[in-house]
Motif scaffolding. Structure first.
Motif, mmCIF file in Angstrom:
data_model
loop_
_atom_site.group_PDB
_atom_site.id
_atom_site.type_symbol
_atom_site.label_atom_id
_atom_site.label_comp_id
_atom_site.label_asym_id
_atom_site.label_seq_id
_atom_site.Cartn_x
_atom_site.Cartn_y
_atom_site.Cartn_z
ATOM 1 N N LYS A 18 -17.015 59.002 -109.412
ATOM 2 C CA LYS A 18 -16.493 58.124 -108.368
ATOM 3 C C LYS A 18 -17.318 58.177 -107.079
ATOM 4 O O LYS A 18 -17.487 57.161 -106.402
ATOM 5 C CB LYS A 18 -15.038 58.508 -108.064
ATOM 6 N N TYR A 19 -17.831 59.367 -106.737
ATOM 7 C CA TYR A 19 -18.434 59.544 -105.418
ATOM 8 C C TYR A 19 -19.944 59.793 -105.438
ATOM 9 O O TYR A 19 -20.538 60.029 -104.392
ATOM 10 C CB TYR A 19 -17.737 60.697 -104.684
ATOM 11 N N ARG B 53 -10.049 62.103 -98.949
ATOM 12 C CA ARG B 53 -9.978 60.692 -99.313
ATOM 13 C C ARG B 53 -9.206 60.492 -100.620
ATOM 14 O O ARG B 53 -8.466 59.530 -100.780
ATOM 15 C CB ARG B 53 -11.385 60.109 -99.445
ATOM 16 N N GLU B 54 -9.377 61.425 -101.536
ATOM 17 C CA GLU B 54 -8.766 61.295 -102.853
ATOM 18 C C GLU B 54 -7.261 61.550 -102.823
ATOM 19 O O GLU B 54 -6.492 60.834 -103.467
ATOM 20 C CB GLU B 54 -9.444 62.279 -103.819
ATOM 21 N N TYR B 55 -6.835 62.577 -102.069
ATOM 22 C CA TYR B 55 -5.447 63.021 -102.144
ATOM 23 C C TYR B 55 -4.641 62.787 -100.864
ATOM 24 O O TYR B 55 -3.420 62.866 -100.883
ATOM 25 C CB TYR B 55 -5.395 64.507 -102.516
ATOM 26 N N PHE B 56 -5.337 62.508 -99.760
ATOM 27 C CA PHE B 56 -4.655 62.241 -98.489
ATOM 28 C C PHE B 56 -5.298 61.022 -97.827
ATOM 29 O O PHE B 56 -5.838 61.108 -96.717
ATOM 30 C CB PHE B 56 -4.746 63.471 -97.570
ATOM 31 N N PRO B 57 -5.241 59.883 -98.502
ATOM 32 C CA PRO B 57 -6.037 58.726 -98.064
ATOM 33 C C PRO B 57 -5.566 58.087 -96.758
ATOM 34 O O PRO B 57 -6.328 57.332 -96.147
ATOM 35 C CB PRO B 57 -5.883 57.740 -99.234
ATOM 36 N N TYR C 296 -26.672 61.139 -105.681
ATOM 37 C CA TYR C 296 -26.632 60.607 -104.322
ATOM 38 C C TYR C 296 -25.171 60.391 -103.919
ATOM 39 O O TYR C 296 -24.437 59.680 -104.610
ATOM 40 C CB TYR C 296 -27.389 59.275 -104.250
ATOM 41 N N ILE C 297 -24.778 60.984 -102.772
ATOM 42 C CA ILE C 297 -23.395 60.877 -102.306
ATOM 43 C C ILE C 297 -23.082 59.442 -101.888
ATOM 44 O O ILE C 297 -23.955 58.720 -101.395
ATOM 45 C CB ILE C 297 -23.158 61.857 -101.122
ATOM 46 N N ASP C 298 -21.847 59.039 -102.087
ATOM 47 C CA ASP C 298 -21.373 57.725 -101.642
ATOM 48 C C ASP C 298 -21.575 57.611 -100.126
ATOM 49 O O ASP C 298 -21.043 58.414 -99.361
ATOM 50 C CB ASP C 298 -19.879 57.604 -101.988
#
Length: 258
Positions: A162-163, A119-123, A172-174
């Motif tokens: 961020k996540y 998600r961060e680098y290949f959105p 807790y994960i997003d």
């Protein structure tokens, strides 16, 4: 008699649970099970088995003990840099989607690490992550996505902020990351392997298996991967003759299907 007691026990476990303990390194597995049995006050494997099959809590503890559920986010960070900078661009060269299998995923750290990285680098790519484990307890913990601070020690702080949401010293994960991952029970030594995978992560697991079991697993991964797909293994799990599984080494601990 002691030998017979142990072998009868593992045969019964295989018959009852479908878990073939003959394919695990015997000295390690026997020591682990004996320690657990003694801790629970049983003096024979027969008496321990008889209680296991009627006591759900004891059975869950036993299955959990079979698997070494130690994992972290971005474990061995330099390998994750290689994944980001070399392996994923290679896989995405002529492709805008990825099918990924996190095998023996434990409590989900690696599956979520993959989801964060992508998600961060290949959105803009489409991604499907299948995360599997033999232990339903750890799969539930993975689905919950709640982790101690120690599990995040190698994850860059901006990504932690961020996540994750911190509450009472737990992280807790997003919830949106959970949508990218499907969790499923799977026995590497018995169940059919998924097909047409672009990328498989299976790290720090096969070291507990016999050479016969390792051979079976690597052959299964080879069949599971698409041509040019990549397998990512743990730091103690180099494949010394990768060509016998139709693999070639493309970077340390990364093997590409020929």
């Amino acid at each position: 008699m002691i030998e017979e007691d142990y072998y009868q026990f593992i045969n019964q476990i295989h018959s009852k649970l479908g878990i073939n303990l003959h394919l695990y390194k015997e000295a390690q597995m026997r020591r682990r099970i004996t320690t657990l049995r003694n801790k629970r006050g049983f003096t024979s494997f027969k008496s321990y088995y008889n209680e296991l099959i009627t006591n759900g809590e004891l059975l869950n503890e036993f299955i959990d003990r079979l698997t070494i559920n130690v994992s972290e986010f971005y474990r061995n960070p330099k390998r994750w840099e290689v994944l980001k900078n070399i392996i994923l661009p290679l896989l995405l060269k002529n492709n805008q989607s990825l099918s990924i299998w996190s095998a023996a995923c434990s409590t989900g750290e690696e599956a979520y690490s993959l989801a964060i990285l992508l998600r961060e680098y290949f959105p803009n790519i489409r991604v499907r992550i299948l995360a599997t484990d033999i232990d339903e307890n750890v799969l539930q913990r993975a689905k919950d996505g709640i982790y101690p601070k120690q599990a995040l020690k190698d994850l860059p702080q901006p990504l932690v902020k961020k996540y994750f949401t911190e509450k009472n010293q737990l992280f807790y994960i997003d919830p949106s990351l959970k949508k990218d991952i499907t969790y499923k029970k799977h026995n590497l030594l018995a169940d059919p392997y998924p097909k047409n995978m672009d990328f498989i992560v299976c790290r720090n697991v096969v070291i507990y298996f016999t050479d016969e079991a390792k051979d079976m697993i690597y052959k299964g991964f080879g069949k599971s991967l698409k041509p040019n797909g990549v397998l990512f293994v743990g730091s103690t799990e180099q494949i010394f003759n990768p060509d016998q599984y139709n693999f070639k080494l493309i970077d340390t601990f990364f093997y590409q299907k020929i």
